[in-house]
Design an enzyme around this catalytic site. Structure first.
Site, short mmCIF file in Angstrom:
data_model
loop_
_atom_site.label_atom_id
_atom_site.label_comp_id
_atom_site.label_asym_id
_atom_site.label_seq_id
_atom_site.Cartn_x
_atom_site.Cartn_y
_atom_site.Cartn_z
N ARG A 128 0.86 -1.20 0.00
CA ARG A 128 0.00 0.00 0.00
C ARG A 128 0.88 1.24 0.00
O ARG A 128 1.74 1.39 0.86
CB ARG A 128 -0.91 0.02 1.23
CG ARG A 128 -2.12 0.99 1.07
CD ARG A 128 -2.91 1.11 2.36
NE ARG A 128 -2.17 1.88 3.32
CZ ARG A 128 -2.18 1.69 4.64
NH1 ARG A 128 -2.91 0.74 5.17
NH2 ARG A 128 -1.46 2.44 5.43
N LYS A 309 11.80 3.06 6.05
CA LYS A 309 11.86 4.49 5.76
C LYS A 309 13.21 4.87 5.13
O LYS A 309 13.31 5.76 4.31
CB LYS A 309 11.65 5.30 7.05
CG LYS A 309 10.45 4.86 7.89
CD LYS A 309 9.15 5.40 7.37
CE LYS A 309 7.97 5.19 8.31
NZ LYS A 309 7.34 3.88 8.31
N LYS A 367 11.66 10.53 11.34
CA LYS A 367 11.09 9.18 11.36
C LYS A 367 12.14 8.10 11.65
O LYS A 367 13.14 8.02 10.95
CB LYS A 367 10.48 8.85 9.99
CG LYS A 367 9.35 9.76 9.57
CD LYS A 367 8.71 9.21 8.29
CE LYS A 367 7.50 10.03 7.90
NZ LYS A 367 6.79 9.42 6.77
N GLU A 371 7.19 0.82 11.91
CA GLU A 371 5.89 0.79 11.25
C GLU A 371 4.81 0.79 12.34
O GLU A 371 5.08 0.46 13.47
CB GLU A 371 5.73 -0.50 10.43
CG GLU A 371 6.77 -0.70 9.36
CD GLU A 371 6.72 0.39 8.31
OE1 GLU A 371 5.60 0.86 8.00
OE2 GLU A 371 7.79 0.79 7.82
N GLY A 372 3.61 1.14 11.91
CA GLY A 372 2.49 0.94 12.82
C GLY A 372 1.99 2.20 13.49
O GLY A 372 1.03 2.16 14.25
N ARG A 455 -8.08 7.45 4.75
CA ARG A 455 -8.36 7.64 6.17
C ARG A 455 -8.14 9.09 6.50
O ARG A 455 -7.28 9.76 5.92
CB ARG A 455 -7.56 6.68 7.03
CG ARG A 455 -6.16 7.08 7.26
CD ARG A 455 -5.40 5.91 7.75
NE ARG A 455 -4.21 5.89 6.93
CZ ARG A 455 -3.04 5.49 7.34
NH1 ARG A 455 -2.88 4.97 8.51
NH2 ARG A 455 -1.99 5.58 6.56
#
Ligand code: ADP
Ligand code: MG
Length: 481
Positions: A128, A309, A367, A371-372, A455
């Site tokens: 994604r 990243k 960053k 993840e998450g 979202r």
């Protein structure tokens, strides 16, 4: 600069009575169609509550949506190539590996299985790519990140166009439905799993979902199971935690991963992307066992590494895309979605990036390789962290990214246990496009775009994870600007 605003699909605010009534209808629709999650505060396997969602589909420019959709196969292929370029991965990750134990452990598994000889050359990617619109740049999309592991919400968001059709009709605006694209993410993602299963080619093999100890986002996982069961009644799906895999799975002499006497064809990780999901050495041993096996992994460990990243940042550096893509229009289109990304390695570029971010921290996001959600730093925290880490090797575990400023949207967020009617809020949306890829180093067999998710979060929130309770599920209402 003041943020511009995209026009909502219908005039807002709604009259309070109308609003309360349609919120009740939408909540029931959501509950009865699985737009839900388990309650973190009062967990019970017997109940789900509504997942946060927006009442109306949020506006999104049609040209930018189409651009993201069209680019997905290009990005799938790019990430596939990156993940099979051992030299690029090593060079890109080496500094971060020295200070980031989690990424180093994943990387070491990759080295180990390569040294032993790769048993399964095929990888399955259910990817994604996420975007925010950059308002100062005419609302053109900029890539936030590329997810290669456990990219979620393809299932639930596939139902949202249908929910919004109902809501718009209840509000007397059925004529607007034509501006909402259908979303077949669930079916597309499951087709990827099924095709990988068939390529494995062992009758009576099973599909294994690697899951958390407690799955709050259960609907988004179960829908995949239901869909696969409908399409292919012959495919059995097991759900196991890494700890259960440690206890119950074995490698046989053909390097098949065997659970309860059955070979595993495809392993789909919905867990295993963050350190907390490996509380002991057992989980790492389980991961190694899976990676050593002949099962087709979604993602394989090199896909997961390509989704860091650090790799995203390295791909934006001058000359990097050239390594993977021929000159031409496609390469320019990919470059165009990158925003400023900077390494914090100990070299001239890294020093310049540190200085730049300390001087103007509001312009950046810091960053780590995680993840998450909930791991990034913003604004004053960027400055503070960089002042602290300036002379420490730790800083190489982070990348610096230009902060994207999306346009505002007006809307209502419907949350479980919140007051009805909700108040009208300033929101911003993040678009995700799903892609499926299956291939090995020599050949890509399947590569397509399969759907999307939107979202939406409060405009003043830094992050908008839905599972984390910050964002709300949405679906685009396409605008012809
Ligand atoms: P994670 O892997 O934790 O999801 P992301 O890179 O997607 O990490 O960042 C989490 C969230 O932070 C994004 O969904 C987005 O809301 C916000 N965010 C990340 N990068 C940027 C950026 N460059 N500009 C503005 N917001 C960002
Ligand atoms: Mg993200």
């Amino acid at each position: 600069m003041s943020q511009s605003r995209l026009a909502s699909c219908i005039p807002l605010p709604l009259d309070n009575k109308v609003l309360s009534s349609v919120v009740e209808k939408a909540k029931d629709w959501a509950l009865m169609h699985g737009v839900g999650m388990r309650d973190k505060a009062h967990f019970s396997k017997d109940t789900i509550q509504i997942a946060p969602f927006v009442l109306l589909p949020s506006p999104f420019p049609r040209t930018e949506f189409t651009k993201a959709v069209d680019l997905q196969p290009v990005l799938n292929e790019l990430m596939h190539k990156v993940s099979h370029d051992d030299e690029f991965l090593e060079k890109t990750l080496q500094n971060a590996l020295e200070v980031d134990d989690f990424t180093a452990k994943l990387y070491n598994i990759w080295i180990k299985v390569r040294e032993e000889g790769i048993t399964q050359s095929l990888s399955l990617g259910l990817f994604r790519s996420d975007y925010l619109m950059q308002q100062p740049d005419s609302n053109r999309i900029k890539q936030v990140e590329f997810n290669t592991v456990a990219a979620s919400f393809g299932a639930i968001t596939s139902y949202l166009p249908s929910m919004f059709r109902y809501v718009l009709r209840q509000l007397g605006h059925g004529e607007l439905i034509k501006n909402m694209p259908e979303n077949r993410a669930l079916s597309g993602l499951c087709s990827g799993i099924i095709e990988a299963y068939d390529m494995f080619g062992v009758p009576s093999a099973v599909v294994l979902f690697v899951v958390e100890e407690v799955s709050y986002n259960i609907c988004d996982q179960r829908f995949h199971e239901f869909e696969i069961s409908e399409k292919r009644p012959d495919i059995m799906i097991y759900r196991k935690t890494l700890n259960e895999i440690y206890e119950e799975a074995e490698l046989n002499d053909k390097k098949q991963l065997v659970i309860e006497g059955r070979a595993v064809a495809v392993v789909y990780y919905r867990s295993g992307y963050e350190p907390a999901q490996y509380p002991s050495q057992k989980e790492w041993d389980a991961r190694l066992k899976v990676e050593r096996s002949s099962a087709i992994k979604c993602p394989s460990i090199h896909y997961q590494l390509a989704g860091t990243k650090k790799v995203q940042q390295a791909l934006a550096a001058p000359g990097a895309l050239e390594r993977f893509m021929a000159e031409g229009e496609l390469r320019s289109r990919v470059r165009d979605i990158f925003t400023g990304l900077y390494s914090l390695d100990f070299d001239d570029n890294g020093e310049r990036a540190v200085e730049m971010a300390i001087a103007d921290a509001e312009r950046f996001v810091l960053k780590p390789q995680r993840e998450g959600g909930g791991n990034n730093l913003y604004g004053a925290d960027v400055k503070e962290a960089l002042l602290r880490m300036r002379h420490s090797r730790e800083r190489a575990a982070y990348i610096l990214m230009e902060r994207i400023l999306p346009p505002l949207i007006s809307g209502y967020v419907v949350r479980p246990n919140a007051a009805v009617p909700p108040s009208l809020c300033d929101l911003v949306s993040e678009l995700g496009i799903f892609g499926v890829i299956i291939g090995n180093k020599e050949k890509i067999y399947i590569n397509r775009q399969v759907g999307h998710m939107l979202r939406t979060k409060l405009a003043d929130a830094n992050e908008g994870g839905v599972a984390a309770g910050l964002g709300a599920l949405d679906s685009p209402y396409l605008l012809d600007l």
